[in-house]
Enzyme design. Structure first.
Site, PDB file in Angstrom:
ATOM      1  N   ASP A 194      33.052  -3.353  48.455  1.00 59.76           N
ATOM      2  CA  ASP A 194      32.352  -2.630  47.389  1.00 59.76           C
ATOM      3  C   ASP A 194      32.821  -1.183  47.419  1.00 59.76           C
ATOM      4  OD1 ASP A 194      30.089  -2.279  45.402  1.00 59.76           O
ATOM      5  OD2 ASP A 194      29.459  -0.869  46.963  1.00 59.76           O
ATOM      6  N   GLU A 282      36.789  -5.794  43.699  1.00 58.26           N
ATOM      7  CA  GLU A 282      36.285  -5.746  42.339  1.00 58.26           C
ATOM      8  C   GLU A 282      37.447  -5.584  41.377  1.00 58.26           C
ATOM      9  OE1 GLU A 282      32.876  -2.798  42.038  1.00 58.26           O
ATOM     10  OE2 GLU A 282      33.659  -2.428  44.042  1.00 58.26           O
ATOM     11  N   CYS A 336      20.652 -10.290  44.159  1.00 56.25           N
ATOM     12  CA  CYS A 336      20.252 -10.516  45.546  1.00 56.25           C
ATOM     13  C   CYS A 336      21.254 -11.464  46.199  1.00 56.25           C
ATOM     14  CB  CYS A 336      18.848 -11.135  45.594  1.00 56.25           C
ATOM     15  SG  CYS A 336      18.383 -11.639  47.265  1.00 56.25           S
ATOM     16  N   CYS A 339      19.243 -14.835  47.466  1.00 53.09           N
ATOM     17  CA  CYS A 339      18.719 -15.879  46.579  1.00 53.09           C
ATOM     18  C   CYS A 339      19.332 -15.870  45.180  1.00 53.09           C
ATOM     19  CB  CYS A 339      17.197 -15.775  46.458  1.00 53.09           C
ATOM     20  SG  CYS A 339      16.647 -14.420  45.391  1.00 53.09           S
ATOM     21  N   CYS A 355      14.824  -7.321  47.276  1.00 50.54           N
ATOM     22  CA  CYS A 355      14.697  -8.366  46.263  1.00 50.54           C
ATOM     23  C   CYS A 355      13.237  -8.545  45.846  1.00 50.54           C
ATOM     24  CB  CYS A 355      15.269  -9.685  46.768  1.00 50.54           C
ATOM     25  SG  CYS A 355      15.159 -10.998  45.538  1.00 50.54           S
ATOM     26  N   CYS A 358      12.524 -12.687  46.584  1.00 48.90           N
ATOM     27  CA  CYS A 358      12.442 -13.298  47.923  1.00 48.90           C
ATOM     28  C   CYS A 358      12.185 -12.269  49.030  1.00 48.90           C
ATOM     29  CB  CYS A 358      13.705 -14.094  48.239  1.00 48.90           C
ATOM     30  SG  CYS A 358      15.136 -13.079  48.638  1.00 48.90           S
ATOM     31  N   ASP A 365      24.778  -1.068  49.365  1.00 50.44           N
ATOM     32  CA  ASP A 365      26.222  -1.280  49.299  1.00 50.44           C
ATOM     33  C   ASP A 365      26.641  -2.546  50.053  1.00 50.44           C
ATOM     34  OD1 ASP A 365      26.336   1.023  47.843  1.00 50.44           O
ATOM     35  OD2 ASP A 365      27.080   2.278  49.493  1.00 50.44           O
TER      36      ASP A 365
HETATM   37 ZN   LIG Z   1      16.329 -12.610  46.727  1.00 51.21          ZN
END
Ligand SMILES: [Zn+2]
Length: 386
Positions: A194, A282, A336, A339, A355, A358, A365
């Site tokens: 990233d 990326e 996230c 999840c 998140c 979850c 980062d």
């Molecule tokens: Zn999550």
């Protein structure tokens, strides 16, 4: 693949003076050839040779090979300029910048780099010396030095021309080397990268094993900030010496940024090699949308730096046989990695990811790098499905 290896020359003061006189002579000759090219609107090496070859040999004391290289250097410079004009890199027709570029000949600095082929430069690898043509005659036993890796590569793989470069008081040869391609090994997972500003790069794998590594941009950002302030003060002065100092600072900052990027790229590729993983980067096409800052020039600055780091990583990975996949960076910061839930509210702060669905928490980062790694795995699977 082709690569350029830099070795440092260690000339005696006398040898250095001869090298300097030579660069001044070939670049004075290049400016003359450039003026002829511009006046006659003739830019091909063959035509330029007809008009200038004998003259620059006689007037500037150039050897035959050096004269040929000067002419080719000028032809290449115009080819680059014309390609840039055509691509619109210097603005639209009629714009100030473009008009300025079109209205005068290309000029060469007195110490601009000069290409040398095997007839005007020979390498004695065991003695670590070169013999090089100058306008004061052939210099023998000019010592050079480099890292063990650089020296091995030059000894085994050097092909064709080298450039003589004088930069910040140092003398260098940039040798073109042709090394064999390393076969890409089948990756065992991916390391996601990233890119950012507070952290120049953050890497993480797909597993939530806490292997996130952050490469801080603190040092580089401090230099940039200091230079920005200095620029503001000096620009108000508008003197020639202030302009010169600014230019020097700018070049120094560019070099520092490149050094930092090289070092980070090296560490990332080493980590991928060590763990047998590929690297997921990326796709930077959309970088402008991501770097939402107040000042537009900062976007340009950082997008330039991101592209450089990306290309350094890709280049070093290729040399090491490490697989590289470019992935779509959309929502990597809001998704996230545990999840898959995407929500802007998952980012309560610049550094934190939490998140909403979850409850997974991680440095923002690192979470983004983990998403990039996962997309790398998916991208590799798709492109290697057959
Ligand atoms: Zn999550």
């Amino acid at each position: 693949m082709k690569l350029v290896v830099r070795v440092r020359l260690l000339p005696t003061p006398e040898q250095a003076a001869a090298l300097e006189a030579t660069l001044h002579a070939v670049n004075a000759a290049a400016n003359l050839v450039s003026a002829v090219a511009f006046d006659r609107r003739c830019f091909r090496t063959y035509d330029l040779r007809k008009h200038t070859y004998h003259r620059i040999k006689a007037d500037h004391g150039l050897a035959a090979q050096a004269a040929q290289h000067v002419i080719k250097k000028v032809a290449d410079a115009y080819r680059t300029l014309h390609a840039n004009l055509k691509a619109g890199n210097l603005g639209a027709p009629g714009s100030k910048r473009r008009t300025r570029a079109e209205s005068k000949p290309v000029t060469f600095r007195p110490d601009a780099a000069q290409p040398y082929d095997d007839r005007c430069l020979s390498w004695q690898m065991r003695e670590r010396t070169v013999s090089i043509w100058t306008i004061r005659g052939r210099l023998k036993n000019v010592a050079f030095t480099g890292s063990p890796q650089q020296l091995t590569t030059v000894a085994a793989c050097r092909r064709g021309e080298s450039d003589l470069v004088h930069r910040d008081g140092g003398w260098y040869l940039y040798a073109t080397c042709e090394v064999g391609d390393v076969p890409v090994s089948e990756p065992d997972g991916f390391l996601g990268v990233d890119l950012g500003i507070a952290n120049i790069a953050t890497t993480a794998g797909t597993a939530t094993a806490g292997d996130g590594v952050r490469y801080s941009g603190k040092g580089l950002n401090a230099v940039r900030r200091r230079n920005r302030e200095l620029r503001r003060r000096l620009q108000a002065k508008r003197t020639k010496s202030a302009r010169r100092l600014l230019k020097k600072r700018r070049r120094k900052e560019t070099r520092f940024a490149a050094d930092v990027n090289h070092s980070i790229a090296k560490q990332i590729v080493t980590e991928a090699t060590r763990t047998g993983r590929g690297i997921a980067l990326e796709d930077l096409q959309g970088i402008r949308d991501r770097v939402r800052l107040r000042k537009p020039q900062r976007v340009t600055l950082h997008s330039w730096s991101f592209h450089q780091l990306g290309s350094f990583i890709a280049y070093k990975a290729r040399r090491a046989g490490v697989a590289v996949v470019h992935v779509d960076p959309a929502y990597t910061s809001q998704e996230c990695s545990a999840c898959g839930h995407i929500d802007r509210a998952n980012r309560p702060g610049q550094k934190t990811f939490l998140c909403m669905l979850c409850g997974f928490a991680e440095h923002a980062d690192v979470n983004a790098a983990r998403n990039i790694a996962a997309r790398g795995v998916a991208g590799w699977a798709v492109s290697h499905a057959a």
